[in-house]
Scaffold this motif. Structure first.
Motif, PDB file in Angstrom:
ATOM      1  N   LEU A   1      20.399  95.907 -56.615  1.00  0.00           N
ATOM      2  CA  LEU A   1      20.090  95.554 -55.229  1.00  0.00           C
ATOM      3  C   LEU A   1      18.882  94.612 -55.120  1.00  0.00           C
ATOM      4  CD1 LEU A   1      20.734  99.060 -53.640  1.00  0.00           C
ATOM      5  CD2 LEU A   1      22.165  97.024 -53.423  1.00  0.00           C
ATOM      6  N   GLN A   2      18.342  94.196 -56.277  1.00  0.00           N
ATOM      7  CA  GLN A   2      17.224  93.235 -56.282  1.00  0.00           C
ATOM      8  C   GLN A   2      16.105  93.720 -55.355  1.00  0.00           C
ATOM      9  OE1 GLN A   2      17.378  89.583 -57.941  1.00  0.00           O
ATOM     10  NE2 GLN A   2      18.138  91.262 -59.200  1.00  0.00           N
ATOM     11  N   ILE A   3      15.663  94.937 -55.616  1.00  0.00           N
ATOM     12  CA  ILE A   3      14.706  95.551 -54.693  1.00  0.00           C
ATOM     13  C   ILE A   3      13.274  95.030 -54.865  1.00  0.00           C
ATOM     14  CG2 ILE A   3      13.606  97.739 -54.045  1.00  0.00           C
ATOM     15  CD1 ILE A   3      16.342  99.074 -54.517  1.00  0.00           C
ATOM     16  N   PRO A   4      12.730  94.945 -56.082  1.00  0.00           N
ATOM     17  CA  PRO A   4      11.315  94.557 -56.166  1.00  0.00           C
ATOM     18  C   PRO A   4      11.057  93.141 -55.656  1.00  0.00           C
ATOM     19  CG  PRO A   4      12.059  95.531 -58.238  1.00  0.00           C
ATOM     20  CD  PRO A   4      13.285  95.268 -57.407  1.00  0.00           C
ATOM     21  N   GLN A   5       9.952  93.002 -54.948  1.00  0.00           N
ATOM     22  CA  GLN A   5       9.443  91.652 -54.652  1.00  0.00           C
ATOM     23  C   GLN A   5       8.261  91.451 -55.588  1.00  0.00           C
ATOM     24  OE1 GLN A   5       9.191  90.466 -50.482  1.00  0.00           O
ATOM     25  NE2 GLN A   5      11.073  91.554 -50.008  1.00  0.00           N
TER      26      GLN A   5
ATOM     27  N   ILE B   1      11.179  96.550 -63.284  1.00  0.00           N
ATOM     28  CA  ILE B   1      11.793  97.873 -63.143  1.00  0.00           C
ATOM     29  C   ILE B   1      11.582  98.751 -64.375  1.00  0.00           C
ATOM     30  CG2 ILE B   1      13.527  97.147 -61.450  1.00  0.00           C
ATOM     31  CD1 ILE B   1      15.552  97.230 -63.737  1.00  0.00           C
TER      32      ILE B   1
ATOM     33  N   LEU C   1      17.800  97.158 -59.880  1.00  0.00           N
ATOM     34  CA  LEU C   1      18.170  95.816 -60.373  1.00  0.00           C
ATOM     35  C   LEU C   1      19.356  95.271 -59.584  1.00  0.00           C
ATOM     36  CD1 LEU C   1      17.717  93.617 -62.570  1.00  0.00           C
ATOM     37  CD2 LEU C   1      19.422  94.837 -63.965  1.00  0.00           C
TER      38      LEU C   1
ATOM     39  N   TYR D   1      11.404  98.183 -47.768  1.00  0.00           N
ATOM     40  CA  TYR D   1      11.915  99.492 -47.353  1.00  0.00           C
ATOM     41  C   TYR D   1      13.424  99.524 -47.125  1.00  0.00           C
ATOM     42  CZ  TYR D   1       6.957 100.685 -46.556  1.00  0.00           C
ATOM     43  OH  TYR D   1       5.610 100.929 -46.699  1.00  0.00           O
ATOM     44  N   ALA D   2      13.954  98.475 -46.514  1.00  0.00           N
ATOM     45  CA  ALA D   2      15.398  98.489 -46.228  1.00  0.00           C
ATOM     46  C   ALA D   2      16.177  98.626 -47.535  1.00  0.00           C
ATOM     47  CB  ALA D   2      15.804  97.216 -45.487  1.00  0.00           C
ATOM     48  N   ARG D   3      15.709  97.933 -48.560  1.00  0.00           N
ATOM     49  CA  ARG D   3      16.435  97.984 -49.833  1.00  0.00           C
ATOM     50  C   ARG D   3      16.132  99.262 -50.608  1.00  0.00           C
ATOM     51  NH1 ARG D   3      17.598  91.908 -52.060  1.00  0.00           N
ATOM     52  NH2 ARG D   3      17.595  90.914 -50.024  1.00  0.00           N
ATOM     53  N   ILE D   4      14.920  99.797 -50.471  1.00  0.00           N
ATOM     54  CA  ILE D   4      14.617 101.055 -51.160  1.00  0.00           C
ATOM     55  C   ILE D   4      15.555 102.149 -50.652  1.00  0.00           C
ATOM     56  CG2 ILE D   4      12.898 102.905 -51.350  1.00  0.00           C
ATOM     57  CD1 ILE D   4      10.749 100.712 -51.541  1.00  0.00           C
ATOM     58  N   LYS D   5      15.769 102.173 -49.350  1.00  0.00           N
ATOM     59  CA  LYS D   5      16.676 103.177 -48.777  1.00  0.00           C
ATOM     60  C   LYS D   5      18.080 103.029 -49.380  1.00  0.00           C
ATOM     61  CE  LYS D   5      18.177 103.211 -44.314  1.00  0.00           C
ATOM     62  NZ  LYS D   5      18.032 103.280 -42.857  1.00  0.00           N
TER      63      LYS D   5
ATOM     64  N   GLY E   1       5.981  87.956 -55.463  1.00  0.00           N
ATOM     65  CA  GLY E   1       7.001  88.719 -54.760  1.00  0.00           C
ATOM     66  C   GLY E   1       8.049  87.851 -54.098  1.00  0.00           C
TER      67      GLY E   1
ATOM     68  N   ILE F   1       8.093 103.759 -44.817  1.00  0.00           N
ATOM     69  CA  ILE F   1       9.554 103.594 -44.785  1.00  0.00           C
ATOM     70  C   ILE F   1      10.199 104.358 -43.627  1.00  0.00           C
ATOM     71  CG2 ILE F   1      10.045 105.511 -46.392  1.00  0.00           C
ATOM     72  CD1 ILE F   1      12.216 103.682 -47.659  1.00  0.00           C
TER      73      ILE F   1
ATOM     74  N   ILE G   1      12.548  90.094 -61.901  1.00  0.00           N
ATOM     75  CA  ILE G   1      12.820  91.498 -61.560  1.00  0.00           C
ATOM     76  C   ILE G   1      13.012  92.413 -62.776  1.00  0.00           C
ATOM     77  CG2 ILE G   1      14.529  93.044 -60.465  1.00  0.00           C
ATOM     78  CD1 ILE G   1      14.466  91.282 -58.039  1.00  0.00           C
TER      79      ILE G   1
ATOM     80  N   HIS H   1       9.672  85.483 -55.664  1.00  0.00           N
ATOM     81  CA  HIS H   1      10.580  85.004 -56.710  1.00  0.00           C
ATOM     82  C   HIS H   1      10.587  83.475 -56.758  1.00  0.00           C
ATOM     83  CE1 HIS H   1      11.608  89.161 -56.680  1.00  0.00           C
ATOM     84  NE2 HIS H   1      12.332  89.103 -55.585  1.00  0.00           N
TER      85      HIS H   1
ATOM     86  N   SER I   1       7.156  95.317 -48.120  1.00  0.00           N
ATOM     87  CA  SER I   1       8.056  95.950 -47.149  1.00  0.00           C
ATOM     88  C   SER I   1       9.508  95.841 -47.585  1.00  0.00           C
ATOM     89  CB  SER I   1       7.858  95.344 -45.751  1.00  0.00           C
ATOM     90  OG  SER I   1       6.505  95.373 -45.384  1.00  0.00           O
TER      91      SER I   1
END
Lengths: 763, 153
Positions: B91-95, A214, B89, B136-140, A74, A702, A210, A76, B134
């Motif tokens: 916003l590069q959300i996944p860690q 997705i 993609l 969350y900020a980017r998921i939103k 996670g 969240i 990434i 990267h 976490s």
């Protein structure tokens, strides 16, 4: 396990070879097997004196693959490490790939943790990239028939500066062969780019891992299948550690379609005493059968242990003077007797659960005498060695195949899924896929230890804190994992666990300081401790930073001003290159940035709402990431319920290799740390963990997450680790804000409305 | 034998009718983008679409899903270009990424029912999906961005 832990320092320093054995086959960059090769790289390659593809492989097409021996969980990490190589290699970033090789001795110590990955490898990876570039420039100049010193490289192309003639890396490698050896001295002498000259380092290139994450194609350990495999499921033990199955009655499982058998297997490594493992043709059959079988257990030594016993032991051992010294500076006795004000407090942290979204798992398979383990692992070196010990085979015959990790947080330093998977596969004579249930993942974690600390401070007549006496009592993860890493105490009286004590040796100028580290023997057996993201500073910074606020309040000083007055780069806090250059001033600067951005002391706030401040140097004194946080917290005066409105974080990372990656780590770790102190609690009763799933262990969601303002400070110093420090800073900042808001000091985790309410009534 | 319609393809499954849909999807059909997280419907990692609705596949049995139209992350868009995927993609959300299939499936179904959500509605819709990195900020931000893309399309 220490006997398996040679080569802890990683690969030894030897010549670096850049070469291709045969023209057109591509280019490899790695260490020679033997120190100081006599022939060229080509000769060494031909003679097999080469550990293939140790760092970097380039194909004739010009595609470069950087081999990442770190776990992708996670952070990267592959992207950041490849950026360092690519920067000096002068390769087009579109030509760069990463892969994650199988475990092998040649890689040296394979471990991922401690925010070490970038910090430990940035210089080395930069030099590897530079060496490959130099070899390519020399070969390209040769092709063009011009002197190498008149050529330069950029965008995967070598160009003769005055004539503009050029050759691409692909053309150069295809023409081959390349034959270049760099001695250790040559490697050291390579002049690397400096901060301000970077093209790729410092840019937020998209993370290479990434795209697969997705569309469902990223493969994690739990996604592995091998031919002819069966499913294994551990029958849940009645206690966290020490229970052994005596017999199994599987009559209730015999009618389940696909059920094979239940095996009782002893574990010679002591990770558990033994297992009752259900084997079945499908995961659903294994799940149902594990619920159906009845096991008669020997409960072992911990069947009556509770959280109160662990805490009780800690208090007694601390009072009895157990443990050994970690810091002895100045004269604390004199400091205390001269003190105008003495402040004393006790701090506790609860047992912690890693809470990875992907539960522990492993597919184990034997083929031609070699055992193959498929899972994500943060410490292949240790985990393959221990699995070998369990199987009674040589460590070289156990290979770990790295997978993406559904995060790690230190949990995947442990071999506890690999060992039963391998033992079950041996018993079944077929490959076994073993997956923990969430309940097993919660209850059989290698938890973060419960901790108990005392801090006593002496403040002189001028109002300055000049004396601190600090005791830290916890179970010692290092003693389980790698006793060779235990450190001699400074008073030479015994061994202590530095990874349970780090952080108490802080960067504030307190001339008289004493720290004692104490092992919690009850916790050590009943809750076998592991490393959890940010490690000891999670608790030591909790104590130090809570205490500094309490001390400041005791003499009527502002907590920010109180801290900055103690942060001067003098004496032992002056700092040295590369990691600590600038010393305590860098922490002072981070504090001022966080305070300034948050409007500390200036921003108008509603009633029962306040800001609290804290600063940390996680994770080790020698590799600090200078980090500060202002937490803005509202407390409901009726219920005591805390709401974290906003976290303002400032972090001096020196150089951010990938700024968006750093931002993501800070955003995530801020919430991880907040969740830990407000929502997460693990308790023990009758030797068993009382929580079992997301109904009883309730991490932040969240809709509960605070706003986060991130401020990354770059000053060109060496890159610092960024995945962990913020975990440690938010807890004390929140507690300090709660005190500022409603006068309530909470000194234990989790920080709950009930504790705040009780403290408000005391205040 | 049961027949499941997943991502527009009929799959014949030889498994008992009480097998969890999650295990059928992942372990029998090897559509491993759908993840196991908790087994009790509290984390959202196993979210798939059943007749267009986001459901927890660990809470359904094979027999519940026969005759339904099921979509997993692998079939959310034939080219992996659903607005939610594009936003994730961009916003590069996944860690670590493990929970993100479930996050995206949940977000995609939510946006079908509410194409212009407020922040409060986003938080309410997404609170059943845990992310331990976490993000969350980017998921939103990602749900907001995907909504915008869907409106522009």
């Amino acid at each position: 396990m220490t006997k398996h832990m040679k080569d802890l320092g990683g690969a030894t320093r030897r010549d670096v070879l850049v070469g291709s054995a045969v023209a057109g086959t591509g280019l490899v960059v790695g260490y020679s097997v033997l120190p100081h090769v006599t022939g060229g790289a080509r000769e060494a390659l031909a003679a097999g004196n080469f550990e293939p593809s140790l760092f970097l492989t380039m194909e004739p097409s010009g595609i470069a693959t950087v081999h990442i021996t770190k776990t992708e969980m996670g952070q990267h990490v592959g992207t950041a490490l490849a950026q360092a190589v690519a920067e000096e290699l002068e390769i087009d970033w579109n030509d760069v790939r990463v892969d994650y090789p199988d475990s092998h001795e040649k890689w040296g110590l394979m471990i991922t943790g401690g925010s070490w990955s970038v910090n430990w490898t940035f210089d080395r990876n930069s030099r590897i990239g530079a060496a490959a570039r130099m070899a390519l420039v020399e070969a390209g100049a040769n092709m063009l028939g011009v002197p190498a010193n008149e050529c330069s490289a950029a965008n995967s192309t070598v160009t003769h500066t005055s004539t503009g003639q050029s050759a691409t890396y692909s053309e150069i490698i295809s023409a081959g062969p390349i034959d270049r050896t760099f001695s250790e001295d040559e490697m050291k002498a390579i002049e690397l780019k400096k901060f301000g000259e970077y093209k790729l380092v410092g840019t937020s290139v998209p993370a290479l891992d990434i795209p697969a994450k997705i569309n469902g194609t990223a493969r994690y350990g739990i996604d592995v299948f091998v031919p002819n495999m069966v499913y294994g499921r551990i029958v849940t033990w009645p206690t966290r550690w020490g229970a052994m199955p005596k017999s199994v009655d599987d009559s209730a499982a015999s009618g389940i379609d696909g059920y094979i058998k239940t095996e009782i297997i002893e574990d010679p490594t002591g990770v558990q005493r033994g297992y009752a493992i259900v084997l079945a043709e499908s995961i659903w059959a294994a799940e149902k059968a594990a619920d159906a079988v009845s096991v008669d257990w020997d409960l072992g030594p911990n069947a009556s242990v509770s959280t109160a016993d662990i805490l009780g032991y800690a208090k007694k051992a601390t009072a009895d003077g157990e443990g050994f010294a970690w810091v002895i500076d100045g004269d604390t006795d004199a400091g205390m007797s001269n003190a105008a004000t003495v402040v004393e407090a006790e701090y506790e942290t609860s047992i912690g659960y890693h809470g990875m979204m992907e539960p522990m798992n492993c597919v184990a398979m034997e083929q031609d005498g070699v055992w193959h383990l498929f899972t994500a692992c943060q410490w292949s070196t240790r985990c393959t060695a221990m699995t070998a010990e369990a199987l009674g085979v040589e460590p070289a015959n156990v290979v770990h195949h790295q997978q993406y990790a559904g995060t790690g947080f230190g949990r995947r330093l442990e071999p506890d899924a690999m060992i039963p998977a391998a033992l079950a596969a041996k018993a079944a004579g077929r490959p076994v896929k073993l997956v923990y249930t969430r309940e097993q993942d919660v209850m059989f974690d290698f938890h973060q230890s419960l901790t108990y600390q005392t801090v006593k401070g002496g403040i002189n007549v001028a109002g300055d804190l000049d004396t601190m006496v600090h005791t830290v009592c916890s179970a010692w993860a290092t003693k389980r994992q790698a006793p060779g890493f235990l450190a001699e105490s400074v008073d030479k009286k015994g061994k202590i666990d530095p990874f349970s004590t780090n952080g108490s040796d802080h960067w504030y100028n307190v001339p008289n300081q004493y720290v004692r580290s104490i092992e919690n023997l009850v916790g050590q057996s009943a809750t076998p401790p592991g490393q959890l993201r940010a490690v000891a500073p999670t608790w030591t910074m909790w104590a130090v930073e809570s205490f500094l606020d309490e001390a400041a309040h005791a003499v009527g000083r502002d907590p920010l001003e109180f801290r900055t007055s103690l942060l001067k780069a003098v004496g032992k806090n002056v700092g040295t290159p590369p990691n600590t250059v600038g010393g305590a001033e860098r922490l002072r600067n981070a504090l001022l940035v966080a305070a300034g951005r948050a409007g500390y002391g200036v921003k108008p706030l509603p009633a029962n709402t306040a800001q609290g401040i804290a600063s940390v140097t996680s994770q080790e004194r020698g590799s600090p990431t200078w980090t500060a946080c202002v937490a803005e917290v509202h407390v409901d005066p009726e219920s005591g319920e805390p709401t974290v409105n906003k976290l303002t974080v400032a972090m001096d990372v020196g150089t951010a290799v990938n700024p968006d990656g750093v931002l993501a780590q800070i955003q995530g770790s801020a919430i991880y740390g907040t969740s830990r102190v407000l929502y997460e609690n693990i308790t023990m009763k009758d030797g068993s963990i009382e929580q079992s799933n997301f109904d009883t262990w309730t991490p932040m969601r969240i809709n509960q997450a605070p706003e986060i303002d991130v401020n990354i400070i770059q000053n060109g110093h060496y890159p610092a680790g960024t995945g962990e420090p913020v975990v440690t800073v938010v807890g004390p900042a929140i507690a300090n804000a709660i005190q500022a808001a409603v006068g309530a000091r909470v000194r234990s985790w989790p920080i709950t409305a009930e504790k705040i309410k009780a403290a408000m009534q005391e205040a | 034998m049961a027949v499941l319609n997943i991502n527009g393809v009929s799959h014949v499954v030889d498994a008992p009718g009480d097998t969890k849909l999650l295990w059928v999807v992942r372990e029998h059909l090897r559509l491993t983008g759908t993840k196991f997280g908790c087994g009790i419907g509290l984390c959202g990692a196993c979210t798939v679409h059943l007749n267009g609705e986001a459901v927890r596949s660990c809470q359904l049995q094979l027999s519940d899903a026969e005759g339904a139209t099921i979509t997993t992350i692998e079939g959310l868009d034939p080219k992996g270009q659903h607005p939610v995927q594009k936003a994730w993609l961009e916003l590069q959300i996944p860690q670590c990424g493990y929970c993100q299939s479930g996050q995206m499936m949940n977000a995609a179904a939510f946006l079908e029912s509410n194409s212009s959500p407020s922040d409060a509605e986003i938080l309410d819709a997404m609170q059943g999906n845990i992310c331990r990195c976490s993000t969350y900020a980017r998921i939103k931000q990602g749900v907001r961005r995907a909504a915008q893309m869907m409106q522009e399309a």
